[in-house]
Design an enzyme around this catalytic site. Sequence first.
Site, short mmCIF file in Angstrom:
data_model
loop_
_atom_site.label_atom_id
_atom_site.label_comp_id
_atom_site.label_asym_id
_atom_site.label_seq_id
_atom_site.Cartn_x
_atom_site.Cartn_y
_atom_site.Cartn_z
N GLU A 126 -23.82 -31.28 -17.78
CA GLU A 126 -23.30 -30.05 -16.87
C GLU A 126 -24.21 -30.06 -15.45
O GLU A 126 -25.38 -30.06 -15.66
CB GLU A 126 -22.86 -28.81 -17.53
CG GLU A 126 -24.08 -28.41 -18.48
CD GLU A 126 -24.55 -27.01 -17.97
OE1 GLU A 126 -24.26 -26.64 -16.80
OE2 GLU A 126 -25.05 -26.23 -18.84
N HIS A 133 -12.57 -23.50 -19.52
CA HIS A 133 -12.90 -22.21 -20.05
C HIS A 133 -13.26 -21.19 -18.87
O HIS A 133 -13.70 -21.54 -17.88
CB HIS A 133 -14.12 -22.21 -21.14
CG HIS A 133 -15.19 -22.47 -20.65
ND1 HIS A 133 -15.92 -23.89 -20.70
CD2 HIS A 133 -16.34 -21.77 -20.21
CE1 HIS A 133 -16.90 -23.91 -20.21
NE2 HIS A 133 -17.41 -22.60 -19.78
N GLU A 166 -15.69 -17.47 -22.86
CA GLU A 166 -16.92 -17.45 -23.20
C GLU A 166 -17.71 -15.95 -22.71
O GLU A 166 -17.43 -15.76 -21.70
CB GLU A 166 -17.72 -18.61 -22.61
CG GLU A 166 -19.10 -18.83 -22.69
CD GLU A 166 -19.68 -19.92 -21.86
OE1 GLU A 166 -19.01 -20.78 -21.42
OE2 GLU A 166 -20.83 -20.06 -21.60
N HIS A 175 -18.79 -17.68 -14.99
CA HIS A 175 -18.35 -19.17 -14.43
C HIS A 175 -17.15 -19.59 -14.90
O HIS A 175 -16.61 -19.10 -15.86
CB HIS A 175 -19.51 -20.36 -14.80
CG HIS A 175 -19.70 -20.37 -16.10
ND1 HIS A 175 -20.64 -20.17 -16.99
CD2 HIS A 175 -19.19 -21.43 -17.01
CE1 HIS A 175 -20.52 -20.21 -18.32
NE2 HIS A 175 -19.30 -21.11 -18.40
N GLN A 212 -18.80 -24.37 -12.95
CA GLN A 212 -19.76 -25.26 -13.96
C GLN A 212 -18.83 -26.35 -14.13
O GLN A 212 -17.71 -26.38 -14.74
CB GLN A 212 -19.72 -24.48 -15.32
CG GLN A 212 -20.70 -25.24 -16.51
CD GLN A 212 -20.51 -24.65 -17.66
OE1 GLN A 212 -19.58 -24.46 -18.38
NE2 GLN A 212 -21.71 -24.32 -18.14
C1 MC0 Z 1 -8.14 -26.56 -27.40
N1 MC0 Z 1 -7.49 -25.58 -27.19
C2 MC0 Z 1 -7.60 -25.02 -25.92
C3 MC0 Z 1 -8.89 -25.55 -25.44
N2 MC0 Z 1 -9.40 -26.29 -26.43
N3 MC0 Z 1 -6.92 -24.04 -25.37
C4 MC0 Z 1 -7.35 -23.50 -24.24
N4 MC0 Z 1 -8.47 -24.10 -23.60
C5 MC0 Z 1 -9.24 -24.90 -24.27
N5 MC0 Z 1 -10.32 -25.37 -23.71
C6 MC0 Z 1 -6.22 -25.20 -28.02
C7 MC0 Z 1 -5.53 -26.74 -28.61
O1 MC0 Z 1 -4.86 -27.31 -27.47
C8 MC0 Z 1 -4.86 -26.27 -29.70
O2 MC0 Z 1 -3.82 -25.74 -29.41
C9 MC0 Z 1 -5.79 -25.10 -30.34
O3 MC0 Z 1 -6.69 -24.72 -29.12
C10 MC0 Z 1 -6.61 -25.52 -31.48
O4 MC0 Z 1 -7.53 -26.57 -31.14
P1 MC0 Z 1 -8.15 -27.67 -32.17
O5 MC0 Z 1 -7.19 -28.66 -32.61
O6 MC0 Z 1 -8.83 -26.63 -33.13
O7 MC0 Z 1 -9.26 -28.46 -31.03
P2 MC0 Z 1 -10.45 -28.58 -31.26
O8 MC0 Z 1 -11.06 -29.16 -32.48
O9 MC0 Z 1 -10.78 -29.34 -29.86
O10 MC0 Z 1 -11.40 -27.09 -30.95
C11 MC0 Z 1 -10.97 -26.21 -29.86
C12 MC0 Z 1 -12.06 -24.99 -29.79
C13 MC0 Z 1 -13.46 -25.69 -29.56
C14 MC0 Z 1 -11.75 -24.37 -28.60
C15 MC0 Z 1 -12.09 -24.41 -31.27
O11 MC0 Z 1 -13.27 -26.57 -28.44
C16 MC0 Z 1 -14.49 -25.13 -29.62
O12 MC0 Z 1 -15.16 -24.54 -30.48
N6 MC0 Z 1 -14.99 -24.91 -28.24
C17 MC0 Z 1 -16.29 -23.94 -28.09
C18 MC0 Z 1 -17.37 -24.68 -27.71
C19 MC0 Z 1 -17.15 -25.58 -26.40
O13 MC0 Z 1 -15.96 -25.74 -25.91
N7 MC0 Z 1 -18.33 -26.05 -25.80
C20 MC0 Z 1 -18.32 -26.90 -24.48
C21 MC0 Z 1 -18.62 -26.40 -23.35
P3 MC0 Z 1 -2.53 -26.38 -30.14
O14 MC0 Z 1 -1.27 -25.25 -29.47
O15 MC0 Z 1 -2.13 -27.65 -29.52
O16 MC0 Z 1 -2.57 -25.85 -31.65
S1 MC0 Z 1 -20.30 -25.71 -23.35
C22 MC0 Z 1 -20.56 -24.79 -22.18
O17 MC0 Z 1 -19.62 -24.36 -21.55
C23 MC0 Z 1 -22.03 -24.21 -22.10
C24 MC0 Z 1 -22.85 -25.40 -21.80
C25 MC0 Z 1 -22.22 -23.11 -21.14
O18 MC0 Z 1 -21.19 -22.53 -20.64
O19 MC0 Z 1 -23.22 -22.63 -20.86
#
Ligand code: MC0
Length: 148
Positions: free
Chosen positions: A43, A83, A133, A7, A59
């Site tokens: 979602e 993502h 993912e 997705h 998604q």
């Molecule tokens: C943050 N960054 C991204 C991003 N989110 N880059 C691309 N795509 C994204 N979605 C970038 C920021 O701009 C920053 O870059 C750098 O990553 C570090 O960000 P951060 O300050 O640590 O930001 P946080 O605290 O928002 O963490 C980002 C992180 C987090 C990706 C680690 O969102 C995470 O753990 N995500 C995984 C879980 C998730 O997203 N769940 C929701 C979907 P710069 O250059 O500014 O330093 S759940 C889902 O989808 C399930 C239901 C499913 O599929 O079944």
Amino acid sequence: MFMRIDHIGIACHDLEAKIAFFSETFELEVVAREVNEEQGVKEAMLHIADGEGGGSYIQLLEPLSDDSPVGKFLARRGEGVHHVAFGVRDVTETMAKIDAKGVRLLDERPRHGSLGSQIAFLHPKDVGGMLTELVQAASPDEMAKKRS
Ligand code: MC0
């Protein structure tokens, strides 16, 4: 390693409005809706096609709070692609292979994802700026039960 695109996750402020847009404009069917507290999202999965080991979907993701991953993304970047998720045969095995190549895993173990899947995220900074993912889809029987 990747069998298909499972997705594309799209962050939005208003889930119902985006469901209406995507389903009407592109004639996509909503096959599941879910609240995932652990991931901080409400979602919907809109079905595109079926492929090896599972389907392909759009998604749509609305955050449950401003300090969730999708809430922070919306504040920083606005609505858009959050993502890309790839279908894999065995998520635990794939995580180990990718970890061994030095790409940071954001999950130590698989978590619960859409349609009964097992999922894990890779750090966007290690994947060319793309939050990535891994998805191990549920068995066909299990997935059929989850699809409405
Ligand atoms: C943050 N960054 C991204 C991003 N989110 N880059 C691309 N795509 C994204 N979605 C970038 C920021 O701009 C920053 O870059 C750098 O990553 C570090 O960000 P951060 O300050 O640590 O930001 P946080 O605290 O928002 O963490 C980002 C992180 C987090 C990706 C680690 O969102 C995470 O753990 N995500 C995984 C879980 C998730 O997203 N769940 C929701 C979907 P710069 O250059 O500014 O330093 S759940 C889902 O989808 C399930 C239901 C499913 O599929 O079944």
